[in-house]
Design a protein around this motif. Structure first.
Motif, PDB file in Angstrom:
ATOM      1  N   GLN A   1     -65.551 -47.083 -26.602  1.00 38.54           N
ATOM      2  CA  GLN A   1     -66.826 -46.506 -26.309  1.00 38.54           C
ATOM      3  C   GLN A   1     -66.662 -45.975 -24.799  1.00 38.54           C
ATOM      4  OE1 GLN A   1     -69.727 -49.483 -26.160  1.00 38.54           O
ATOM      5  NE2 GLN A   1     -71.385 -48.052 -26.205  1.00 38.54           N
ATOM      6  N   THR A   2     -65.945 -46.697 -23.972  1.00 40.57           N
ATOM      7  CA  THR A   2     -65.660 -46.293 -22.535  1.00 40.57           C
ATOM      8  C   THR A   2     -64.896 -44.759 -22.640  1.00 40.57           C
ATOM      9  OG1 THR A   2     -65.655 -48.566 -21.747  1.00 40.57           O
ATOM     10  CG2 THR A   2     -64.724 -46.591 -20.455  1.00 40.57           C
ATOM     11  N   ARG A   3     -63.910 -44.612 -23.344  1.00 38.60           N
ATOM     12  CA  ARG A   3     -63.102 -43.463 -23.568  1.00 38.60           C
ATOM     13  C   ARG A   3     -64.025 -42.234 -23.839  1.00 38.60           C
ATOM     14  NH1 ARG A   3     -58.687 -46.927 -25.764  1.00 38.60           N
ATOM     15  NH2 ARG A   3     -57.292 -47.211 -24.055  1.00 38.60           N
ATOM     16  N   GLU A   4     -64.916 -42.604 -24.834  1.00 38.23           N
ATOM     17  CA  GLU A   4     -65.778 -41.728 -25.674  1.00 38.23           C
ATOM     18  C   GLU A   4     -66.846 -41.199 -24.583  1.00 38.23           C
ATOM     19  OE1 GLU A   4     -67.081 -43.566 -29.156  1.00 38.23           O
ATOM     20  OE2 GLU A   4     -65.487 -42.744 -30.265  1.00 38.23           O
ATOM     21  N   GLY A   5     -67.274 -41.920 -23.650  1.00 40.95           N
ATOM     22  CA  GLY A   5     -68.263 -41.828 -22.625  1.00 40.95           C
ATOM     23  C   GLY A   5     -67.612 -40.943 -21.458  1.00 40.95           C
ATOM     24  N   LEU A   6     -66.451 -41.265 -21.296  1.00 39.12           N
ATOM     25  CA  LEU A   6     -65.759 -40.670 -20.063  1.00 39.12           C
ATOM     26  C   LEU A   6     -65.356 -39.151 -20.894  1.00 39.12           C
ATOM     27  CD1 LEU A   6     -63.035 -43.031 -19.018  1.00 39.12           C
ATOM     28  CD2 LEU A   6     -64.854 -42.182 -17.518  1.00 39.12           C
ATOM     29  N   ILE A   7     -65.045 -38.800 -21.958  1.00 41.91           N
ATOM     30  CA  ILE A   7     -64.929 -37.495 -22.477  1.00 41.91           C
ATOM     31  C   ILE A   7     -66.390 -36.807 -22.457  1.00 41.91           C
ATOM     32  CG2 ILE A   7     -64.345 -36.369 -24.675  1.00 41.91           C
ATOM     33  CD1 ILE A   7     -62.255 -38.441 -25.450  1.00 41.91           C
ATOM     34  N   GLU A   8     -67.236 -37.482 -22.896  1.00 40.16           N
ATOM     35  CA  GLU A   8     -68.622 -36.785 -22.777  1.00 40.16           C
ATOM     36  C   GLU A   8     -68.901 -36.167 -21.238  1.00 40.16           C
ATOM     37  OE1 GLU A   8     -71.840 -39.107 -24.668  1.00 40.16           O
ATOM     38  OE2 GLU A   8     -70.641 -39.430 -26.410  1.00 40.16           O
ATOM     39  N   GLU A   9     -68.458 -37.079 -20.534  1.00 42.37           N
ATOM     40  CA  GLU A   9     -68.897 -36.881 -19.128  1.00 42.37           C
ATOM     41  C   GLU A   9     -67.912 -35.590 -18.387  1.00 42.37           C
ATOM     42  OE1 GLU A   9     -69.089 -40.302 -16.558  1.00 42.37           O
ATOM     43  OE2 GLU A   9     -69.774 -41.324 -17.860  1.00 42.37           O
ATOM     44  N   LEU A  10     -66.879 -35.876 -18.864  1.00 43.52           N
ATOM     45  CA  LEU A  10     -65.799 -34.745 -18.475  1.00 43.52           C
ATOM     46  C   LEU A  10     -66.128 -33.450 -19.146  1.00 43.52           C
ATOM     47  CD1 LEU A  10     -62.591 -36.549 -18.623  1.00 43.52           C
ATOM     48  CD2 LEU A  10     -63.579 -35.569 -16.599  1.00 43.52           C
ATOM     49  N   GLU A  11     -66.757 -33.181 -20.317  1.00 39.87           N
ATOM     50  CA  GLU A  11     -67.135 -32.055 -21.123  1.00 39.87           C
ATOM     51  C   GLU A  11     -68.664 -31.671 -20.195  1.00 39.87           C
ATOM     52  OE1 GLU A  11     -65.716 -30.452 -23.446  1.00 39.87           O
ATOM     53  OE2 GLU A  11     -64.607 -31.939 -24.733  1.00 39.87           O
TER      54      GLU A  11
END
Length: 77
Positions: free
Chosen positions: A12-22
């Motif tokens: 979940q943390t990784r997916e959140g980071l990806i969303e923020e980076l996108e």
């Protein structure tokens, strides 16, 4: 926290980071397109941003997509 809960939290943390980076990269591309730069400068800057985006996001995606390696029941390791 169980091992499975830890894995879920990390995912979940990784997916959140990806969303923020996108979102960060989308905003950066929008800002570039609004500038009065020449085509060549925009192309170079866009290429650098694409490389940066790939370097930032790919390792996070690979971790999410990596298959879980499990051991047979009763084995030690």
């Amino acid at each position: 926290m169980s091992r499975e809960e830890q894995r879920a939290a990390m995912r979940q943390t990784r997916e959140g980071l990806i969303e923020e980076l996108e979102e960060l990269y989308r905003n950066a591309f929008d800002r570039i397109s609004e500038q009065n730069l020449g085509e060549g400068a925009i192309a170079r800057l866009t290429q650098l941003l694409l490389r940066s985006r790939e370097a930032a996001i790919t390792p996070l995606q690979e971790e999410i997509e990596a298959p879980l390696i499990t051991r047979p029941a009763g084995s030690e390791g």
